[in-house]
Write an enzyme that holds these catalytic residues in place. Structure first.
Site, mmCIF file in Angstrom:
data_model
loop_
_atom_site.group_PDB
_atom_site.id
_atom_site.type_symbol
_atom_site.label_atom_id
_atom_site.label_comp_id
_atom_site.label_asym_id
_atom_site.label_seq_id
_atom_site.Cartn_x
_atom_site.Cartn_y
_atom_site.Cartn_z
ATOM 1 N N ARG A 1 27.451 108.119 -16.735
ATOM 2 C CA ARG A 1 26.710 107.231 -15.848
ATOM 3 C C ARG A 1 25.319 106.884 -16.355
ATOM 4 N NH1 ARG A 1 26.449 108.846 -9.624
ATOM 5 N NH2 ARG A 1 28.700 108.810 -10.012
ATOM 6 N N HIS B 1 36.149 100.452 -12.963
ATOM 7 C CA HIS B 1 34.959 101.181 -12.492
ATOM 8 C C HIS B 1 35.008 101.298 -10.971
ATOM 9 C CE1 HIS B 1 31.002 102.778 -13.537
ATOM 10 N NE2 HIS B 1 30.469 102.128 -12.517
ATOM 11 N N TYR C 1 27.821 83.286 -5.045
ATOM 12 C CA TYR C 1 27.119 82.054 -5.376
ATOM 13 C C TYR C 1 26.861 81.904 -6.876
ATOM 14 C CZ TYR C 1 26.087 82.091 -0.366
ATOM 15 O OH TYR C 1 26.196 82.118 0.994
#
Length: 747
Positions: free
Chosen positions: A37, A83, A127
């Protein structure tokens, strides 16, 4: 009740000490956080989330030449296939890869609102649209040629690469930041062309000095790194340190002699909106009085305008103040903590990190070469089969038409392999026309030549180095200093730390006339006024002047009280000259029963002569009398019944002290016999049979003493020869010279 034994324990329950079980599980969690991570891999500089994002975009064919696709589509593929984490965290990682002010070489080409340097957030992923950049393509180059291992995804349904094999030095070029459990990483971005030049040098000589090529960080937002070269070198040598980064600014002159400072580049990681708020807060809180205004005139480029309080303000002093008080100067940390090729976290030096990347590229070169050799062998096998079919075309057609199992017959009759026979059977009829012996042999000879070259490459380290330098040079040309993306943005320019701003520089210097009345009313008139003019020296009824002198707004004033405490007043903070001023006791914590015996300027002098009414005194440094608070500072501690009586500046050339008592006896002694101290009672200046000290001062013995004559005529009287009054400190003295003032004051 019988005790339970291990045999009685339920199936699947492990009996273990709680502390060891907890520590073992926490260690597993910590290692998972570190390796999967938070820390980047030294070979491709990516964390798993970034690697999976780019891999998903590659499979979606979002190449730079293709159109954009919604980020929601990419995020959905990433969290669904590779993921399994929150969609917002994945999208945030994707946004950062597209921000030109966050990454030196963006890996994602975003279309839409991806945030800005002011600190505004990106639009929602429904968007925005994105595709890969050429940098990302270079970073993933070789995945189709077995440049890296593929591993199953978390659910075993897909595959993902363990790392990216490309020839782009992403770890150091784009940097990284992350916080794991018990460790962290912080790597600033660097210039890719410089890194590739250093890598080329390391190919030939692993002991090469990479700092000949890599001068320092190269931030996407530009700015200046102002650390000395030795400090930068030490940080790179140890892998730990920090870089002092300043904004880039210039002075713009205006008509009439005015000027303004314009900031065109701000330090890396600083949000412009918060920076403007910081500067505006300084102005509102009056922490930087020499700054009048700040304006944000930015558009696509950063432009922050700083307006000084006056044209006389020094631009360097103003910017030094801003560097000290705002994020126009920051420290960018370096903690080169990465995962090495064995997935072990450790701190590397710059040379070690770049060397590990070069080693990885040699491994990739070997893998890609062997993969190509396998492809060539497969193709040659098919070409040999095609050649046999061409030379025996009629027989092959006959076998296919007449035999029930043509494949086995061809294998037995022509000595074909299973793949060759299958390839012949799968040929289309239209291909028979092109199966010409010449073309087949030409392709085969070409492949034989390529195979020989690749085999020689695998056997020769020298040829591998030559090939590696050629490939690195090709990538380096794409990111060279002459290109728009590759040109260095951050200047390495040593500069001294920002100066502590003196009070004089913080205040506009203006002349004033300071007046303190006998009743303790203080005011400051603008300009150097005539101290004898009635308009200047007007007071309330029953009041009169106590101290009046000319000063500057940048001066500090020392006010001494009878009890030996000194108070510091800022000349620019004094009340104006309208009216009678304000009580000075409202500005400091001074009891109304304690009188003020002196008001002098602290600037322009180094020492003061202090003397109490009992005749004891000493010399003190002016710096030791300055108080930082309203409560003042105790400098002289007079004995019981005595009060501080004299506070006089000591001239640089003064070599004698003159003292006169209430009994009208004067004494002159060398200043060397008087002690210098920062606090106390001092030594006995003069001995008195009755009364006490009236006045004291220092002077130059060779010039004698002068004092004003009475009657307000302004004339002075002098006594050049003081030999008759010269004695040891502590003597009684003798009557003063003829004409000495009756008030026993030296004037």
């Amino acid at each position: 009740m019988a005790e339970l034994t291990d045999k009685d324990a339920p199936i699947g329950v492990l009996d273990a000490p709680f502390d060891s079980a907890l520590s073992e599980r926490y260690l597993v969690y910590a290692m998972s956080t570190i390796t999967a991570r938070s820390l980047p891999d030294v070979r491709d500089g990516l964390k798993p989330v970034h690697r999976r994002l780019l891999w998903a975009m590659r499979l979606l064919k979002l190449d730079p030449s293709q159109g954009y696709k919604k980020c929601a589509r990419v995020v959905g593929d990433v969290i669904g296939k590779y993921h399994p984490h929150g969609d917002q965290s994945v999208y945030d990682a994707m946004v950062r890869l597209a921000q030109t002010f966050s990454l030196r070489y963006p890996l994602v080409d975003g279309q839409g609102n991806f945030g800005n340097i002011d600190g505004d957030n990106a639009a929602a992923y429904r968007y925005t649209e994105a595709r890969l950049t050429q940098v990302a393509i270079d970073l993933m180059d070789g995945l189709d040629e077995d440049g890296a291992n593929l591993r199953p995804t978390y659910n075993g349904e897909e595959q993902e690469p363990e790392l990216f094999p490309g020839l782009f030095p992403n770890l150091l070029a784009n940097g990284a930041a992350g916080i794991a459990v018990g460790m962290a990483t912080s790597i600033p971005p660097h210039n890719a062309a410089e890194l590739l030049d250093a890598a080329i040098a390391l190919v030939d000589d692993r002991a090469a000095d990479v700092l000949q090529f890599v001068k320092g960080p190269d931030f996407p937002t530009g700015g200046l790194v102002v650390d000395p070269a030795a400090v930068i070198a030490e940080s790179y040598r140890t892998g730990r340190g920090s870089f002092r980064v300043r904004a880039r600014w210039t002075v713009e002159r205006e008509k009439g002699g005015g000027w303004q400072a314009v900031v065109s580049e701000i330090p890396f990681g600083v949000q412009k909106g918060k920076l403007i708020e910081q500067i505006a807060s300084l102005i509102n809180d009056k922490k930087l009085p020499i700054l009048a205004d700040v304006r944000d005139e930015s558009d696509a480029e950063v432009r922050i305008v700083l307006e000084p309080r006056s044209r006389t303000v020094d631009a360097g002093v103003l910017m030094d103040g801003l560097f000290r008080l705002t994020d126009l100067e920051v420290r960018v940390p370096l903690n080169l903590n990465v995962l090495d090729k064995d997935r072990t976290p450790r701190v590397m030096s710059l040379a070690e990190a770049l060397g590990a990347w070069v080693d990885h590229q040699f491994v990739v070169l070997e893998r890609r070469t062997r993969h190509r050799l396998d492809k060539i062998a497969d193709r040659i096998e098919l070409l040999d089969g095609y050649l046999i079919a061409y030379l025996n075309l009629d027989r092959v057609i006959e076998i296919i038409r007449t035999e029930d199992e043509p494949k086995q017959v061809m294998i037995a009759e022509f000595g074909l392999t299973d793949r060759q026979a299958e390839a012949i059977l799968n040929m289309r009829l239209r291909s028979l026309r092109r199966l010409e012996e010449f073309e087949i042999r030409k392709e085969r000879d070409s492949l034989d030549k390529e195979r020989a070259g690749l085999a020689a490459l695998l056997e020769s380290p020298t040829k591998q180095k030559t090939r590696m330098k050629r490939d690195l040079t090709k990538v380096r040309d794409r990111y060279g200093a002459e290109t728009l993306l590759g040109a260095r943005r951050t200047t390495i320019e040593e500069a001294a730390p920002a100066r502590e701003i003196p009070l004089e520089a913080m205040i506009e210097r203006e002349p004033i006339t300071v007046i303190l009345s006998r009743r303790g009313w203080i005011r400051a008139l603008r300009g150097h006024n005539d101290l004898s003019a009635p308009d200047t020296m007007k007071f309330k009824e029953g009041d009169g002047p106590a101290f009046a002198f000319h000063a500057q707004t940048t001066d500090k004033l020392l006010m001494a009280a009878e009890n030996g405490r000194f108070y510091t007043l800022a000349a620019d903070k004094l009340p104006g000259g309208r009216g009678f001023g304000e009580p000075v006791r409202a500005m400091v914590d001074l009891d109304g029963s304690v009188g003020v015996i002196a008001l002098v300027k602290a600037s322009g002098q180094d020492r003061l002569l202090l003397a109490a009414s009992d005749g004891r005194g000493f010399i003190v440094q002016v710096a030791d009398t300055i108080a930082e608070t309203r409560k003042g500072k105790t400098v002289m501690t007079p004995r019981t019944g005595a009060l501080l009586k004299v506070v006089r500046p000591v001239g640089k050339d003064d070599d004698y002290v003159a003292a006169i008592g209430d009994n009208r006896k004067m004494l002159v002694f060398p200043i060397a016999e008087l002690v210098e101290m920062s606090r106390g009672q001092g030594l006995q200046l003069q001995r008195f049979r009755d009364g006490g000290l009236s006045d004291a001062k220092t002077f130059v013995f060779a010039q004698g003493l002068s004092w004003p004559m009475g009657g307000g005529t302004g004339r002075m009287r002098s006594e050049p020869d003081l030999s008759a009054w010269r004695a040891a400190r502590g003597a009684a003295g003798r009557m003063p010279p003829t004409g000495f003032p009756r008030d026993n004051r030296f004037g």
